[in-house]
Design an enzyme around this catalytic site. Structure first.
Site, PDB file in Angstrom:
ATOM      1  N   TYR A   1      11.461  34.370  -4.637  1.00 14.05           N
ATOM      2  CA  TYR A   1      11.839  35.782  -4.625  1.00 14.05           C
ATOM      3  C   TYR A   1      10.613  36.678  -4.764  1.00 14.05           C
ATOM      4  CZ  TYR A   1      13.743  40.273  -5.984  1.00 14.05           C
ATOM      5  OH  TYR A   1      14.018  41.607  -6.046  1.00 14.05           O
TER       6      TYR A   1
ATOM      7  N   SER B   1      10.198  45.432  -4.599  1.00 13.66           N
ATOM      8  CA  SER B   1      10.393  45.244  -6.031  1.00 13.66           C
ATOM      9  C   SER B   1       9.029  45.244  -6.712  1.00 13.66           C
ATOM     10  CB  SER B   1      11.097  43.910  -6.291  1.00 13.66           C
ATOM     11  OG  SER B   1      11.086  43.579  -7.672  1.00 13.66           O
TER      12      SER B   1
END
Length: 259
Positions: free
Chosen positions: A152, A139
């Site tokens: 995360y 990501s």
């Protein structure tokens, strides 16, 4: 090089689109996720549309023994994995000290530990055959710390680093490792991560477009691929030169809910 790909998180979103892309190119598949019903539906869809062979393995990557079980299943079935696509992952919103630690531990298990375990298990065969490709779905979150998604963002930073490191280790082989780093994508990630009300997802990319970007990058053996040129420019040429506290404030602002 053989043409069987194992895709984790294949039941929906980017994972399902990556599976469709591979099947459309005539490749067989091993589809891995927690939910059996959508996996079987995808298996039927791809086998009927493209005449390929798809194998379903139901597994929860939050479980410590999941990677070993997946590897044992493919070995027992005599399936050689030529392409490993580590797509499974999830996030979660909120201040770290207020979040459920068990959920964050599960996140680390899925996003990092199971990914590493699967890579280690399948990479050895690829190296021995001197052929193979690995795609890690990371990501843009992996490029900076993420207040309100602290764990995360950290897990994705790990994936980006890990993928590049093993790519260098493999540079004298015909095995490649690619990190796909998309920005916001219109998947179930938002609902699963309690991110409703965050405007970052108002103009999210489609899972299909992200899958195409990542699949093509993997096939070319790219190190890191960001799906949006403007994001790539920002993260590579603007953000690194900002003061650390400015980066942190900017990152937190993107994660705040405003609806």
């Amino acid at each position: 090089m053989g043409n069987t790909a194992l895709v984790t998180g294949a039941s929906s979103g980017i994972g399902a689109e990556l599976a469709r892309l591979h099947a459309a190119k005539g490749g067989d598949l091993v589809l891995v996720a927690r939910r059996e019903s959508p996996l079987n539906e995808l298996k039927s869809e791809l086998e009927n549309a493209y005449g390929i062979k798809a194998t379903v393995i139901v597994a929860d990557l939050a479980q410590p023994n999941s990677a070993d079980n997946i590897f044992s299943a493919t070995e027992a079935a005599g399936i050689q994995i030529d392409i490993l696509i580590n797509n499974a992952g999830f996030g979660g919103h909120g201040k770290f000290h207020e979040r459920d630690l068990v959920k964050d531990q599960a996140m680390m298990q899925v996003n990092m530990v199971s990914l590493v375990n699967l890579t280690h298990l399948y990479l050895q065969g690829m190296v021995s055959r001197n052929s193979g490709k690995i795609l890690h779905v990371a990501s843009t979150a992996g490029f900076l710390p993420g207040p309100l998604q602290a764990v995360y963002y950290a897990t994705k930073a790990f994936v980006v680093s890990f993928s590049q490191a093993i790519a260098q280790e493999l540079s004298d082989t015909n095995v490649t490792s690619t990190a796909l780093c998309p920005g916001a994508v219109a998947t179930g990630f938002v609902a699963a991560g309690n991110l409703e009300g965050n405007s970052m997802w108002d103009n999210a990319a489609s899972p299909k477009s992200v899958a195409e970007c990542g699949y093509n990058a993997m096939m070319k053996g790219d190190l890191v691929k960001i799906n949006e040129p403007s994001l790539s420019f920002m993260l590579n040429w603007v953000v690194p030169f900002l003061p650390r506290k400015t980066r942190l404030k900017m990152s937190q602002k993107t994660m705040e809910k405003n609806k």
